[in-house]
Design an enzyme around this catalytic site. Sequence first.
Site, PDB file in Angstrom:
ATOM      1  N   TRP A  11       0.818  -1.223   0.000  1.00 49.96           N
ATOM      2  CA  TRP A  11       0.000   0.000   0.000  1.00 49.96           C
ATOM      3  C   TRP A  11       0.849   1.269   0.000  1.00 49.96           C
ATOM      4  O   TRP A  11       0.337   2.355  -0.143  1.00 49.96           O
ATOM      5  CB  TRP A  11      -0.911   0.021   1.223  1.00 49.96           C
ATOM      6  CG  TRP A  11      -2.017  -0.991   1.193  1.00 49.96           C
ATOM      7  CD1 TRP A  11      -2.240  -1.970   0.270  1.00 49.96           C
ATOM      8  CD2 TRP A  11      -3.079  -1.111   2.147  1.00 49.96           C
ATOM      9  NE1 TRP A  11      -3.358  -2.676   0.582  1.00 49.96           N
ATOM     10  CE2 TRP A  11      -3.896  -2.179   1.743  1.00 49.96           C
ATOM     11  CE3 TRP A  11      -3.414  -0.412   3.319  1.00 49.96           C
ATOM     12  CZ2 TRP A  11      -5.029  -2.561   2.465  1.00 49.96           C
ATOM     13  CZ3 TRP A  11      -4.534  -0.805   4.036  1.00 49.96           C
ATOM     14  CH2 TRP A  11      -5.332  -1.864   3.605  1.00 49.96           C
ATOM     15  N   HIS A  96      12.912  -1.964  -0.921  1.00 45.70           N
ATOM     16  CA  HIS A  96      12.087  -1.467  -2.032  1.00 45.70           C
ATOM     17  C   HIS A  96      12.810  -0.289  -2.704  1.00 45.70           C
ATOM     18  O   HIS A  96      13.475   0.498  -2.035  1.00 45.70           O
ATOM     19  CB  HIS A  96      10.723  -1.028  -1.489  1.00 45.70           C
ATOM     20  CG  HIS A  96       9.742  -0.741  -2.574  1.00 45.70           C
ATOM     21  ND1 HIS A  96       9.733   0.447  -3.270  1.00 45.70           N
ATOM     22  CD2 HIS A  96       8.766  -1.511  -3.117  1.00 45.70           C
ATOM     23  CE1 HIS A  96       8.780   0.400  -4.182  1.00 45.70           C
ATOM     24  NE2 HIS A  96       8.170  -0.775  -4.117  1.00 45.70           N
ATOM     25  N   GLU A 168      11.495  -5.676  -9.341  1.00 43.87           N
ATOM     26  CA  GLU A 168      10.696  -4.507  -9.674  1.00 43.87           C
ATOM     27  C   GLU A 168      11.542  -3.533 -10.489  1.00 43.87           C
ATOM     28  O   GLU A 168      12.319  -2.765  -9.929  1.00 43.87           O
ATOM     29  CB  GLU A 168      10.222  -3.810  -8.396  1.00 43.87           C
ATOM     30  CG  GLU A 168       9.317  -4.661  -7.537  1.00 43.87           C
ATOM     31  CD  GLU A 168       8.391  -3.812  -6.675  1.00 43.87           C
ATOM     32  OE1 GLU A 168       7.204  -4.120  -6.653  1.00 43.87           O
ATOM     33  OE2 GLU A 168       8.848  -2.839  -6.055  1.00 43.87           O
ATOM     34  N   GLY A 235       1.372  -2.518  -6.310  1.00 45.58           N
ATOM     35  CA  GLY A 235       1.273  -1.216  -5.653  1.00 45.58           C
ATOM     36  C   GLY A 235      -0.123  -0.644  -5.841  1.00 45.58           C
ATOM     37  O   GLY A 235      -1.075  -1.045  -5.173  1.00 45.58           O
ATOM     38  N   GLY A 236      -0.244   0.271  -6.788  1.00 42.95           N
ATOM     39  CA  GLY A 236      -1.502   1.003  -7.014  1.00 42.95           C
ATOM     40  C   GLY A 236      -2.750   0.139  -7.051  1.00 42.95           C
ATOM     41  O   GLY A 236      -3.772   0.487  -6.439  1.00 42.95           O
TER      42      GLY A 236
HETATM   43  P1  13P Z   1       2.777  -0.122  -8.867  1.00 44.20           P
HETATM   44  O1  13P Z   1       2.005  -1.413  -8.931  1.00 44.20           O
HETATM   45  O2  13P Z   1       1.948   1.024  -8.378  1.00 44.20           O
HETATM   46  O3  13P Z   1       3.510   0.168 -10.130  1.00 44.20           O
HETATM   47  O4  13P Z   1       3.892  -0.321  -7.716  1.00 44.20           O
HETATM   48  C1  13P Z   1       4.716  -1.419  -7.758  1.00 44.20           C
HETATM   49  C2  13P Z   1       5.473  -1.495  -6.494  1.00 44.20           C
HETATM   50  O5  13P Z   1       6.371  -0.723  -6.249  1.00 44.20           O
HETATM   51  C3  13P Z   1       5.082  -2.529  -5.519  1.00 44.20           C
HETATM   52  O6  13P Z   1       6.016  -2.635  -4.499  1.00 44.20           O
END
Ligand code: 13P
Length: 256
Positions: A11, A96, A168, A235-236
């Site tokens: 989140w 992260h 990522e 994430g989003g």
């Molecule tokens: P998004 O899914 O918003 O691109 O973020 C990815 C993320 O950093 C998850 O840790």
Amino acid sequence: MKRKLIIAGNWKMNKTALEAEGLVKDLVSNIGSVQKTDVVICPPFTALETVGRLIDGTPIALGAQNMHWEEKGAFTGEISADMLKALGCRYVILGHSERRQYFGETDEGVNKKLRAALEAGLQPIVCVGETLKEREARVTEKVLSDQLKGVFRNFAVEELGDVILAYEPVWAIGTGRTASPQQAAQVHRFIRGILGDLFTPHWAQGLRIQYGGSVKPENIRNLLAEVNIDGALVGGASLDNGPFARIVAVAEEMSR
Ligand code: 13P
């Protein structure tokens, strides 16, 4: 080797405890009976207690987004692994790219956090990834292998337990620009190879590697269709019940 899929929602700095309550109640009613997929929710520290209470007794697990490597002491503003354990956390995201980018985290620091997390019995989700500049300069593999060597320095394979890795690519985070499933899978294979060399090929074969970066209900199926992609760090799309529940449902359907 069969690897259980793992979908985690990061989140980031979103949702008060009160806001979390509504979302998690919806999630529990939608995906509270998930069986074949590991599902993790990583709210901000301030909502851990609330979320933990609401998912108690469900298959959904609690994770934190960061922690400090020391057990306790004069580290104003920091949170220890034991504090997270006491709140019911089972997982913790480490290294992260936003922590690296905005808060100066280094592979050395992530290495210390990894040790502390494992010693406390937390399951770490270790993040690695290259920036757009690095990808364009064609140094992705070098960057990733440096990150992996740094983060896993001085570990013996027996100490690693069920560590999870998250690839990522920084250029795909929050940009709507996803790595293609083939691009991601190629990197996942590379990561597995490096870790196989650092530790053992057998351990690396069992390691779960999540993909993260603009994962949505629309692209999750093709990502999970790649044998080397073992889940997603979302994430989003984890901030709303609908998209996150749909992502989990696809994983459940595609479970290996
Ligand atoms: P998004 O899914 O918003 O691109 O973020 C990815 C993320 O950093 C998850 O840790």
